[in-house]
Write a protein that holds these residues in place. Structure first.
Motif, PDB file in Angstrom:
ATOM      1  N   LEU A 147      36.368  33.744  37.332  1.00  0.00           N
ATOM      2  CA  LEU A 147      35.057  33.699  36.701  1.00  0.00           C
ATOM      3  C   LEU A 147      35.121  34.336  35.322  1.00  0.00           C
ATOM      4  CD1 LEU A 147      32.764  34.645  39.726  1.00  0.00           C
ATOM      5  CD2 LEU A 147      33.385  32.368  38.890  1.00  0.00           C
ATOM      6  N   GLU A 148      34.476  33.705  34.354  1.00  0.00           N
ATOM      7  CA  GLU A 148      34.478  34.177  32.976  1.00  0.00           C
ATOM      8  C   GLU A 148      33.969  35.616  32.893  1.00  0.00           C
ATOM      9  OE1 GLU A 148      32.194  33.206  28.734  1.00  0.00           O
ATOM     10  OE2 GLU A 148      31.958  31.881  30.462  1.00  0.00           O
ATOM     11  N   GLY A 149      34.762  36.470  32.247  1.00  0.00           N
ATOM     12  CA  GLY A 149      34.348  37.846  32.015  1.00  0.00           C
ATOM     13  C   GLY A 149      34.654  38.811  33.138  1.00  0.00           C
ATOM     14  N   MET A 150      35.196  38.324  34.262  1.00  0.00           N
ATOM     15  CA  MET A 150      35.491  39.231  35.372  1.00  0.00           C
ATOM     16  C   MET A 150      36.618  40.175  34.980  1.00  0.00           C
ATOM     17  SD  MET A 150      36.444  38.480  39.395  1.00  0.00           S
ATOM     18  CE  MET A 150      34.722  38.429  39.940  1.00  0.00           C
ATOM     19  N   PRO A 151      36.413  41.487  35.123  1.00  0.00           N
ATOM     20  CA  PRO A 151      37.452  42.444  34.728  1.00  0.00           C
ATOM     21  C   PRO A 151      38.727  42.289  35.560  1.00  0.00           C
ATOM     22  CG  PRO A 151      35.321  43.532  35.012  1.00  0.00           C
ATOM     23  CD  PRO A 151      35.165  42.147  35.547  1.00  0.00           C
ATOM     24  N   GLU A 152      39.846  42.671  34.948  1.00  0.00           N
ATOM     25  CA  GLU A 152      41.132  42.571  35.634  1.00  0.00           C
ATOM     26  C   GLU A 152      41.148  43.381  36.923  1.00  0.00           C
ATOM     27  OE1 GLU A 152      43.657  40.715  35.038  1.00  0.00           O
ATOM     28  OE2 GLU A 152      42.948  39.835  33.163  1.00  0.00           O
ATOM     29  N   ALA A 153      40.482  44.531  36.914  1.00  0.00           N
ATOM     30  CA  ALA A 153      40.461  45.367  38.122  1.00  0.00           C
ATOM     31  C   ALA A 153      39.812  44.632  39.288  1.00  0.00           C
ATOM     32  CB  ALA A 153      39.729  46.676  37.842  1.00  0.00           C
ATOM     33  N   MET A 154      38.718  43.909  39.028  1.00  0.00           N
ATOM     34  CA  MET A 154      38.067  43.144  40.088  1.00  0.00           C
ATOM     35  C   MET A 154      38.971  42.022  40.572  1.00  0.00           C
ATOM     36  SD  MET A 154      34.020  42.697  39.269  1.00  0.00           S
ATOM     37  CE  MET A 154      32.886  44.091  39.398  1.00  0.00           C
ATOM     38  N   ILE A 155      39.646  41.363  39.646  1.00  0.00           N
ATOM     39  CA  ILE A 155      40.553  40.281  40.035  1.00  0.00           C
ATOM     40  C   ILE A 155      41.653  40.825  40.945  1.00  0.00           C
ATOM     41  CG2 ILE A 155      42.237  38.617  39.162  1.00  0.00           C
ATOM     42  CD1 ILE A 155      40.448  38.414  36.651  1.00  0.00           C
ATOM     43  N   GLY A 156      42.160  41.999  40.617  1.00  0.00           N
ATOM     44  CA  GLY A 156      43.153  42.626  41.479  1.00  0.00           C
ATOM     45  C   GLY A 156      42.591  42.988  42.832  1.00  0.00           C
ATOM     46  N   ASP A 157      41.326  43.435  42.875  1.00  0.00           N
ATOM     47  CA  ASP A 157      40.704  43.824  44.146  1.00  0.00           C
ATOM     48  C   ASP A 157      40.533  42.648  45.088  1.00  0.00           C
ATOM     49  OD1 ASP A 157      40.557  46.452  43.356  1.00  0.00           O
ATOM     50  OD2 ASP A 157      38.453  46.368  42.747  1.00  0.00           O
ATOM     51  N   LEU A 158      40.499  41.431  44.558  1.00  0.00           N
ATOM     52  CA  LEU A 158      40.347  40.248  45.415  1.00  0.00           C
ATOM     53  C   LEU A 158      41.505  40.104  46.394  1.00  0.00           C
ATOM     54  CD1 LEU A 158      39.044  37.639  42.829  1.00  0.00           C
ATOM     55  CD2 LEU A 158      37.885  38.267  44.952  1.00  0.00           C
ATOM     56  N   THR A 159      42.634  40.698  46.090  1.00  0.00           N
ATOM     57  CA  THR A 159      43.801  40.589  46.972  1.00  0.00           C
ATOM     58  C   THR A 159      43.810  41.651  48.058  1.00  0.00           C
ATOM     59  OG1 THR A 159      45.185  42.012  45.563  1.00  0.00           O
ATOM     60  CG2 THR A 159      45.127  39.660  45.036  1.00  0.00           C
ATOM     61  N   LEU A 160      42.896  42.619  47.986  1.00  0.00           N
ATOM     62  CA  LEU A 160      42.883  43.706  48.955  1.00  0.00           C
ATOM     63  C   LEU A 160      42.222  43.260  50.250  1.00  0.00           C
ATOM     64  CD1 LEU A 160      41.811  46.684  46.646  1.00  0.00           C
ATOM     65  CD2 LEU A 160      44.124  46.091  47.412  1.00  0.00           C
ATOM     66  N   PRO A 161      42.705  43.749  51.387  1.00  0.00           N
ATOM     67  CA  PRO A 161      42.073  43.405  52.663  1.00  0.00           C
ATOM     68  C   PRO A 161      40.609  43.867  52.682  1.00  0.00           C
ATOM     69  CG  PRO A 161      44.195  44.491  53.013  1.00  0.00           C
ATOM     70  CD  PRO A 161      43.871  44.641  51.557  1.00  0.00           C
ATOM     71  N   GLY A 162      39.754  43.037  53.243  1.00  0.00           N
ATOM     72  CA  GLY A 162      38.372  43.440  53.458  1.00  0.00           C
ATOM     73  C   GLY A 162      37.423  43.206  52.310  1.00  0.00           C
ATOM     74  N   THR A 163      37.897  42.588  51.218  1.00  0.00           N
ATOM     75  CA  THR A 163      36.991  42.420  50.079  1.00  0.00           C
ATOM     76  C   THR A 163      36.335  41.045  50.031  1.00  0.00           C
ATOM     77  OG1 THR A 163      38.851  41.753  48.670  1.00  0.00           O
ATOM     78  CG2 THR A 163      38.200  44.074  48.618  1.00  0.00           C
ATOM     79  N   THR A 164      36.851  40.054  50.758  1.00  0.00           N
ATOM     80  CA  THR A 164      36.309  38.701  50.644  1.00  0.00           C
ATOM     81  C   THR A 164      35.877  38.110  51.977  1.00  0.00           C
ATOM     82  OG1 THR A 164      38.509  37.703  50.831  1.00  0.00           O
ATOM     83  CG2 THR A 164      37.713  38.221  48.612  1.00  0.00           C
ATOM     84  N   GLY A 165      35.870  38.892  53.048  1.00  0.00           N
ATOM     85  CA  GLY A 165      35.567  38.347  54.365  1.00  0.00           C
ATOM     86  C   GLY A 165      34.085  38.338  54.693  1.00  0.00           C
ATOM     87  N   ILE A 166      33.773  37.847  55.897  1.00  0.00           N
ATOM     88  CA  ILE A 166      32.383  37.775  56.369  1.00  0.00           C
ATOM     89  C   ILE A 166      31.677  39.128  56.291  1.00  0.00           C
ATOM     90  CG2 ILE A 166      30.937  37.363  58.400  1.00  0.00           C
ATOM     91  CD1 ILE A 166      32.882  35.199  59.242  1.00  0.00           C
ATOM     92  N   PRO A 167      32.334  40.267  56.610  1.00  0.00           N
ATOM     93  CA  PRO A 167      31.615  41.544  56.528  1.00  0.00           C
ATOM     94  C   PRO A 167      31.074  41.858  55.137  1.00  0.00           C
ATOM     95  CG  PRO A 167      33.580  41.811  57.862  1.00  0.00           C
ATOM     96  CD  PRO A 167      33.667  40.443  57.241  1.00  0.00           C
ATOM     97  N   VAL A 168      31.600  41.206  54.088  1.00  0.00           N
ATOM     98  CA  VAL A 168      31.065  41.406  52.732  1.00  0.00           C
ATOM     99  C   VAL A 168      30.070  40.310  52.392  1.00  0.00           C
ATOM    100  CG1 VAL A 168      31.606  41.514  50.275  1.00  0.00           C
ATOM    101  CG2 VAL A 168      33.075  42.673  51.928  1.00  0.00           C
TER     102      VAL A 168
END
Length: 472
Positions: free
Chosen positions: A442-463
């Motif tokens: 997504l345009e403007g998304m910081p690199e730190a957030m892009i890195g966080d997408l690979t962490l467990p628990g950040t993109t699943g149903i609980p979020v």
């Protein structure tokens, strides 16, 4: 209700459901007027009993102690037939609902009614053309030890048990409700759900049919506490998001990524936004912009941006702060520099213009779309903000991972601002983006957030599954 259905009287069944949505909701929708109305009609004791019930959600003590249901019956009897009572408790007609749906590109409003005794559960509603919707759901019966009861009883700090209960609930909601709903309304429809009873804990966007089919992949979903409140929201035009946005972060500075979330939204989407909260501990990077000014998130500063006499309030209120959820909205509070009871927010809005343009409210922390006790008739923080004049509220059914929430909220605002989607569609687009392992950057998304997408628990149903849309 069930007698009306047995007699084939869909209009009467819809009216019975709507009238049963609870006096607490109607009181707040009407800006907490019920105690004042009772006093004006010469019933001060009943007014005090009602005020005490809505504050504490418990039976009223005293020589004539009454249960909540008996209290509501007595209040209804006193107000019945008065002009104020007619305004408070008359259910909208199916024609009114259909007109509202058709005028805003919405396909259907459907009550999800759990079964009772030997009666099956049902979908009961109306489509945009005024046609009634009725569908029996034989498996929509809430039983002790069933998926709904197991999820309601699961403690979120027991992560494994809670996650298993959530998965089971999503599967149950998918096969029991979503599949027959799709047969009725068709894939891709925009539908407003009014869940009754304990069904208020269900995340309908996360209701699951197989590995990759969810409520949010099949439908554009909104949730409403009642048809009346939904229609009230439709009558108010939305303010442009960029007119006067306000971002509220945790004033105590101890809520994970809350300040980072607010700062990123400010820098990327709302550079003119006002900031309330604590930004101490953040230093601008060598190449980054200086930190924007942030005022303390005091109750007075917050209320200045809430609809009231002579003001429509902020065009956007994005709250990344703690909240304490009570048994009803009036007993809930925002954790600012001092606690701000939601009842104060509602009373502040008493003198607002009823049909004044409303803002968008996003509640990202805590269980802002659920109450601690009665999941049906008691107001949530989300519906309380609608009662206070917002046109749209996005709230959470449970506590979520801070990193994942910040990512989801970036996506929501991306689709709101960059793509110009309506809030219900923007939330859905963000949920679909989270679901997609091949998602675009997504345009403007910081690199730190892009890195966080690979962490467990950040993109699943609980979020992403925690969040639901209310309003227009």
């Amino acid at each position: 209700l069930f007698r009306s259905l047995a007699d084939g009287e869909a209009e009467a069944a819809l009216r019975a459901i709507e009238l049963g949505r609870g006096l607490a909701l109607h009181a707040a929708t009407s800006t907490l007027e019920v105690p004042e109305l009772l006093r004006d009609l010469g019933h001060p004791d009943l007014a005090e009993a009602w005020a005490g019930h809505t504050r504490e959600d418990r039976p009223v003590a005293g020589p004539e102690s009454v249960t909540a249901g008996n209290l509501r019956h007595r209040v209804l009897e006193v107000l019945r037939g008065t002009p104020a009572g007619t305004r408070l408790f008359a259910a909208p007609s199916t024609a009114d609902v259909a007109e509202g749906l058709a005028g805003h590109g919405i396909d259907a409003l459907v009550y999800v009614v759990p079964g009772a005794d030997r009666s099956p559960g049902r979908l009961i509603g109306v489509d945009r053309d005024g046609r009634p919707i009725t569908c029996e759901l034989p498996n929509l019966v809430v039983r002790p030890g069933g998926p709904l009861a197991a999820f309601a009883a699961a403690a979120q700090d027991d992560a494994g048990t809670w996650r298993a209960a959530l998965e089971a609930l999503c599967d149950w909601a998918g096969t029991t409700v979503l599949a027959p709903l799709l047969d009725v309304v068709g894939r891709g429809s925009r539908v407003v759900l009014v869940p009754l009873g304990g069904l208020g804990v269900v995340s309908w966007p996360a209701a699951r049919l197989g590995e990759s089919r969810f409520g949010c992949t099949e439908l554009v979903l909104s949730t409403a506490a009642s048809a009346r409140q939904f229609l009230d929201c439709l009558r108010r035009s939305p303010q442009p998001l960029d007119r006067d946005p306000v971002l509220v972060t945790d004033p105590q500075g101890n809520l994970g990524f809350a300040a980072e979330e607010a700062l990123v939204l400010h820098d990327v989407f709302y550079p003119g936004a006002r900031l309330l909260g604590d930004l101490r501990g953040f230093e601008p990077g060598d190449d980054g912009p200086p930190l924007p000014e942030a005022r303390p998130a005091t109750p007075a500063a917050f209320l200045a941006h809430v609809p009231g006499a002579g003001t429509a309030g902020a065009s956007l209120l994005h709250l990344c702060c703690h909240a304490e959820v009570g048994a009803a909205a009036e007993a809930s509070r925002l954790r600012l520099t001092e606690d701000l009871p939601i009842e104060t927010v509602l009373r502040h809005a008493v003198r607002r213009e009823p049909d004044a343009p409303g803002g968008t409210v996003v509640l990202t922390s805590c269980s802002s779309d659920l109450t601690a006790a009665d999941h049906d008739e008691a107001l949530t923080l989300a519906t309380a903000f609608l009662a206070a004049g917002a046109v749209t509220v996005i709230g959470s059914r449970w506590n979520t991972d801070d990193r994942g929430t910040a990512i989801l909220m970036f996506a929501v605002h991306h689709f709101l601002v960059r793509d110009g989607l309506r809030p219900a569609e923007a939330l859905r687009a963000a949920q679909l983006w989270m679901l997609d392992p091949a998602r675009d950057r997504l345009e403007g998304m910081p690199e730190a957030m892009i890195g966080d997408l690979t962490l467990p628990g950040t993109t699943g149903i609980p979020v992403w599954g925690a969040f639901a849309h209310h309003g227009r």
